[in-house]
Scaffold this active site. Structure first.
Site, PDB file in Angstrom:
ATOM      1  N   ASP A 165       7.247  -6.127  10.214  1.00 20.30           N
ATOM      2  CA  ASP A 165       7.120  -5.818   7.942  1.00 20.30           C
ATOM      3  C   ASP A 165       7.458  -6.927   7.896  1.00 20.30           C
ATOM      4  OD1 ASP A 165       7.388  -2.938   8.725  1.00 20.30           O
ATOM      5  OD2 ASP A 165       9.507  -2.762   8.544  1.00 20.30           O
TER       6      ASP A 165
ATOM      7  N   ASP B 111       6.957  10.290   4.633  1.00 20.61           N
ATOM      8  CA  ASP B 111       7.986   9.395   4.281  1.00 20.61           C
ATOM      9  C   ASP B 111       8.572  10.254   3.785  1.00 20.61           C
ATOM     10  OD1 ASP B 111       6.468   7.477   5.214  1.00 20.61           O
ATOM     11  OD2 ASP B 111       6.670   6.067   3.359  1.00 20.61           O
TER      12      ASP B 111
END
Length: 239
Positions: free
Chosen positions: A129, A8
């Site tokens: 998500d 990330d």
């Protein structure tokens, strides 16, 4: 089952967030290319990259870093975070990315994702998500009006096969994946399911492997030594 180390990227660094909160981050590598080289060198088959800056802003903030990763490692790379136009998809593919992950835009614009599915097919995945049974958008800040399973069925119906499912409440928490939802999604025909969020160690990966999911993403557990690439290599050999 493919296990994808997560990288990330926030402010140019490789970090991990807790529950997707951008202010709650830990930096693990100053240069994300070094993280990519480490995991590839230790036997990773595929890398999962998230442009966190892009996820929150909607712009491509780390294209250069991600392009450097693609050139630095001999394995495929998938990328998500702030990809909300065909131009963005093309930009990443031209920079060496193997698979582009659409998130918020797929939730908010059915016409767009249907058109992109027709154009790019297997080069696309959609990130689902969820907060509970509701799909979240915009860097996990907003909730949509879509429930997880019906939304995934829609994606499969338009030709999207690869689905990255993340339970936001478990992401970065080392609390284990949402196995109940994984089972529901894995039962859908033609799905290539990638589990994300909550992996705490090799036992979670073994449980996901038993479900016969296509892939699993591990971030914090890998960075903090809760699971090792040696364990992951052995697991992949058992398939």
């Amino acid at each position: 089952m493919i296990v994808l180390p997560a990288i990330d990227i926030q402010n140019g660094h490789a970090v991990r967030l807790r529950q997707g909160i951008k202010e709650d981050s830990t930096t693990y590598f100053k240069d994300p290319v070094e993280a990519a080289k480490k995991w590839a060198g230790e036997g990773a088959e595929y890398l999962h990259i998230v442009d966190l800056d892009g996820a929150f802003s909607g712009s491509l903030s780390n294209v250069d870093s991600i392009g450097r990763i693609c050139r630095a490692v001999p394995i495929p790379v998938e990328v998500g975070g702030g990809i909300r136009s065909e131009k963005a998809i093309k930009t990443y593919l031209e920079n060496g990315v193997s698979r582009v992950i659409i998130g918020s835009k797929a939730v908010e614009d059915a016409v767009f994702i249907t058109e992109m599915a027709g154009l790019y097919g297997h080069r696309l995945a959609v990130s689902v998500d969820a907060k509970g049974d509701v799909v979240a958008t915009r860097g996990w800040v907003d909730n949509s009006d879509k429930a997880v399973v019906p939304f995934v069925k829609f994606l499969l119906s338009i030709g999207i096969r690869t689905i990255v499912y993340t339970d936001i409440s478990r992401d970065g928490m080392l609390s284990g994946p949402n196995m109940e939802m994984m089972e529901k999604l894995q039962s859908l025909p033609d799905i290539r399911l990638i589990a994300s969020g909550g992996v705490s160690g090799i036992s979670d990966l073994k449980a996901l492997q038993k479900l016969n999911v296509y892939g699993a993403i591990t971030g914090k557990a890998l960075y903090e030594g809760k699971v090792t690439m040696e364990e992951i290599r052995k697991l992949s050999q058992e398939d």
